[in-house]
Design an enzyme around this catalytic site. Structure first.
Site, short mmCIF file in Angstrom:
data_model
loop_
_atom_site.label_atom_id
_atom_site.label_comp_id
_atom_site.label_asym_id
_atom_site.label_seq_id
_atom_site.Cartn_x
_atom_site.Cartn_y
_atom_site.Cartn_z
CG HIS A 160 5.35 7.01 -1.41
ND1 HIS A 160 4.94 6.33 -0.28
CD2 HIS A 160 6.20 7.98 -0.96
CE1 HIS A 160 5.51 6.85 0.78
NE2 HIS A 160 6.28 7.85 0.41
CB ALA A 173 -10.31 4.68 0.04
CG ASP A 214 -1.98 11.26 22.36
OD1 ASP A 214 -1.75 12.06 23.29
OD2 ASP A 214 -1.74 10.04 22.43
CD GLU A 238 -4.44 8.34 7.29
OE1 GLU A 238 -3.21 8.42 7.06
OE2 GLU A 238 -5.10 7.31 7.10
CB ALA A 265 -5.70 3.03 6.92
CE1 TYR A 266 -3.26 6.82 13.97
CE2 TYR A 266 -2.76 8.66 12.52
CZ TYR A 266 -2.74 8.08 13.77
OH TYR A 266 -2.19 8.76 14.82
CG ASN A 267 -11.24 6.26 10.84
OD1 ASN A 267 -11.55 7.20 11.55
ND2 ASN A 267 -12.08 5.31 10.47
CG LEU A 268 -10.33 -0.37 12.01
CD1 LEU A 268 -11.79 -0.24 12.46
CD2 LEU A 268 -10.18 -1.49 10.99
CG ASP A 314 -2.12 -0.90 1.05
OD1 ASP A 314 -2.42 -1.28 -0.10
OD2 ASP A 314 -2.77 -1.24 2.06
#
Length: 255
Positions: free
Chosen positions: A49, A152, A144, A115, A156-159, A44
């Site tokens: 990139h 989409a 934090d 994100e 990722a980070y959100n979850l 990914d």
């Protein structure tokens, strides 16, 4: 998508060069600027990139997974590679546009496919105010950090930060706090994709923060504005039996 104009992108230092050489023998690939499909080999990170690098060409991307993470990628099947591309389904993504201002008044703009996040720079928790469409919705969040995720990017980070997974066609955005301290039980909000989200950083001298759009990071930020772009489209190709929508559903059931 039936085409013979296929470009190939991969990391020249990849540990999978032997496999990549086998893939290169399957077709006569062309220059990126002449392509109708761009195959990106890796994970990914490699895909993101290169999407950022070549999205201005408006050429569909087909990710081929040889990395550790491959949520936006397709599984490797050299025997059916061309057939899978020809029969692939298209997912259209609208990236986020982030505008950030630092303590020197410098303005930065960047696009994010997954994100936009803001995060404390020191051991001190960040403090910021949140406006939605010009209306103050939270006078002070102590955390934090916080992030705004696309459908989409919602898995990722959100979850990981405790946010929900969004269906691809939901036309929604996730606003998710990162380790919220006050309000302690605030878990974020679901917003229409047409929303404009503004973060105003409070007590910036004592509590500095950074802002990121995917992998692009900016330091000592005083305010951040995030909104979905409607004039920028990214086309991702997925195997017909392995669509992005199906992956998002599976992720919600821990598959």
């Amino acid at each position: 998508m039936n085409t013979n104009k296929i470009a190939l992108i991969y990391n020249k230092n990849s540990k999978h060069l032997a496999i990549i050489e086998e893939i290169k023998k399957l077709f006569n690939y062309c220059k990126i600027e002449d392509a109708e499909v761009i195959i990106i080999i890796g994970g990914d990170g490699e895909l993101l990139h290169n999407i950022h690098r070549y999205m201005h060409l408006n050429i569909p991307f087909y990710g081929l997974n040889l990395g550790s993470l491959g949520f936006l990628m397709n599984p490797l099947d050299t025997k059916k590679l061309l057939q899978n591309i020809y029969e692939s389904t298209v997912s259209v993504l609208n990236p986020l546009l982030m505008q950030a201002e630092d303590t020197n008044g410098q303005i930065y703009k960047a696009l994010a496919i997954n994100e936009v996040s803001i995060f404390r720079k020191t051991n001190q928790a960040a403090k910021f105010r949140i406006d939605i469409n010009g209306v103050e919705r939270m006078s002070e969040l102590v955390a934090d950090g916080a992030l705004v995720a696309t459908p989409a990017g919602s898995s990722a980070y959100n979850l990981s930060a405790g946010g929900p997974i969004l269906p691809l066609a939901s036309n929604m955005l996730c606003l998710t706090p990162i380790c919220s301290f006050r309000p302690r039980r605030w878990h974020g909000a679901l917003l229409l994709s047409s929303a404009t989200i503004k973060f105003e950083i409070l007590n910036i001298t004592k509590r500095p923060v950074n802002a990121t759009a995917d992998f692009q990071e900016f330091n000592n930020i005083t305010r951040v504005t995030v909104k979905s772009t409607k004039d920028q489209h990214i086309k991702l190709l997925f195997n017909k039996n392995h669509t992005l929508e199906d992956r998002i559903i599976k992720e919600q059931f821990g598959e």
